[in-house]
Design a protein around this motif. Structure first.
Motif, PDB file in Angstrom:
ATOM      1  N   SER A 115       0.829  -1.198   0.000  1.00 30.21           N
ATOM      2  CA  SER A 115       0.000   0.000   0.000  1.00 30.21           C
ATOM      3  C   SER A 115       0.868   1.254   0.000  1.00 30.21           C
ATOM      4  N   GLN A 116       1.880   1.273   0.861  1.00 28.99           N
ATOM      5  CA  GLN A 116       2.778   2.424   0.909  1.00 28.99           C
ATOM      6  C   GLN A 116       3.552   2.574  -0.399  1.00 28.99           C
ATOM      7  N   CYS A 118       2.539   1.778  -3.370  1.00 25.83           N
ATOM      8  CA  CYS A 118       1.643   2.368  -4.369  1.00 25.83           C
ATOM      9  C   CYS A 118       1.522   3.871  -4.181  1.00 25.83           C
ATOM     10  N   ASP A 119       1.372   4.308  -2.941  1.00 29.85           N
ATOM     11  CA  ASP A 119       1.281   5.748  -2.669  1.00 29.85           C
ATOM     12  C   ASP A 119       2.543   6.469  -3.147  1.00 29.85           C
ATOM     13  N   ASP A 120       3.699   5.908  -2.813  1.00 32.07           N
ATOM     14  CA  ASP A 120       4.957   6.577  -3.133  1.00 32.07           C
ATOM     15  C   ASP A 120       5.235   6.553  -4.637  1.00 32.07           C
ATOM     16  N   ARG A 122       2.987   6.451  -6.961  1.00 38.94           N
ATOM     17  CA  ARG A 122       2.054   7.382  -7.592  1.00 38.94           C
ATOM     18  C   ARG A 122       2.623   8.800  -7.573  1.00 38.94           C
ATOM     19  N   MET A 142      -7.108   7.152  -7.133  1.00 46.50           N
ATOM     20  CA  MET A 142      -6.534   6.036  -6.380  1.00 46.50           C
ATOM     21  C   MET A 142      -7.564   5.563  -5.368  1.00 46.50           C
ATOM     22  N   TYR A 144      -8.591   2.222  -2.694  1.00 45.32           N
ATOM     23  CA  TYR A 144      -7.989   1.111  -1.953  1.00 45.32           C
ATOM     24  C   TYR A 144      -9.026   0.008  -1.769  1.00 45.32           C
ATOM     25  N   SER A 216     -11.577   5.684  -0.626  1.00 49.70           N
ATOM     26  CA  SER A 216     -10.788   6.775  -1.176  1.00 49.70           C
ATOM     27  C   SER A 216     -10.397   7.726  -0.056  1.00 49.70           C
ATOM     28  N   ARG A 217      -9.160   8.213  -0.095  1.00 53.43           N
ATOM     29  CA  ARG A 217      -8.724   9.205   0.879  1.00 53.43           C
ATOM     30  C   ARG A 217      -9.172  10.605   0.489  1.00 53.43           C
TER      31      ARG A 217
END
Length: 229
Positions: A115-116, A118-120, A122, A142, A144, A216-217
């Motif tokens: 997960s981390q 993917c965030d980084d 992106r 994005m 999740y 979604s965040r």
């Protein structure tokens, strides 16, 4: 260029978590891909070759347009700069409009790291003046998905109605015999029962037969009021 890219920590995570969503997207004419980060092996009843065969069979059942494996180390997945670079290059070359990534809260450290990662990746994807592949690109959406070992009750942002695709979703998961059938107690409830029942629960939550939750965040844009019905 993909419309939807599912990043899966292990082969079978995508099918279990968002198999119905992928099938629905394909039926709606979208280009769908899966990127597995690791081989998923070793496991108690699997081998690298068997897992590759199971993945190939499941991919045919789903009918996704693109699938690849990044070859990162299973059980030792970390958000290293090399791993981030490899995933960023996929984002920049495949240029998905939407990414589905693992939810970060889980007992499995590979899922948390994925997960981390993917965030980084992106964020890195939009960088200019680098030696990364392709042109700078920012995946605008994005979401999740919940591929978790913890028995938690997450609050999703949206639940996708996958009622018309539940049988095909389950057929794709059943391809992974080494993970869901071999060596398992055949009495109820089996792993396949659990997966289907969770989809039934989320379907119940939206007054439908079967559903898959996404989070979604950021706030979600609805372009048509019809999308609320």
């Amino acid at each position: 260029m993909l419309d939807l890219l599912v990043v899966a920590t292990h082969p079978d995570d995508a099918e279990i978590s968002v198999g119905g969503t992928m099938l629905k997207a394909i039926a709606e004419g979208l280009q769908v891909g899966i990127l597995d980060l690791t081989s998923g092996e070793p496991t108690p009843h699997g081998t690298n070759e068997l897992r590759r065969q199971e993945t190939a069979t499941a991919t045919k059942v789903l009918g996704v347009h693109w699938r690849d494996n990044l070859g990162l180390p299973n059980r030792q997945l970390e958000d290293t700069l090399d791993a981030r670079r490899a995933l960023t290059n996929v984002f920049r070359t495949q240029r998905p409009k939407m990414i589905l990534a693992p939810w970060p809260e889980d007992a499995h450290p590979d899922h948390v790291r994925a997960s981390q990662l993917c965030d980084d990746a992106r964020f890195w994807s939009k960088l200019s003046r680098t030696d990364l592949e392709g042109e700078p690109y920012w995946p605008s959406q994005m979401f999740y998905y919940f591929s978790v070992h913890l028995r938690i009750h997450p609050k999703p942002s949206v639940v996708i109605d996958v009622s018309d695709y539940i049988d095909q979703k389950m057929a794709s998961i059943a391809c992974y015999e080494s993970q869901v059938t071999t060596g398992r107690d055949p009495s109820f409830p089996t792993p396949l029962d659990d997966i289907r029942d969770r989809a039934r629960y989320w379907g119940w939550s939206i007054h439908s037969a079967y559903g898959e939750p996404l989070l979604s965040r950021e706030e979600i844009r609805i372009s048509s009021v019809k999308g609320l019905f």
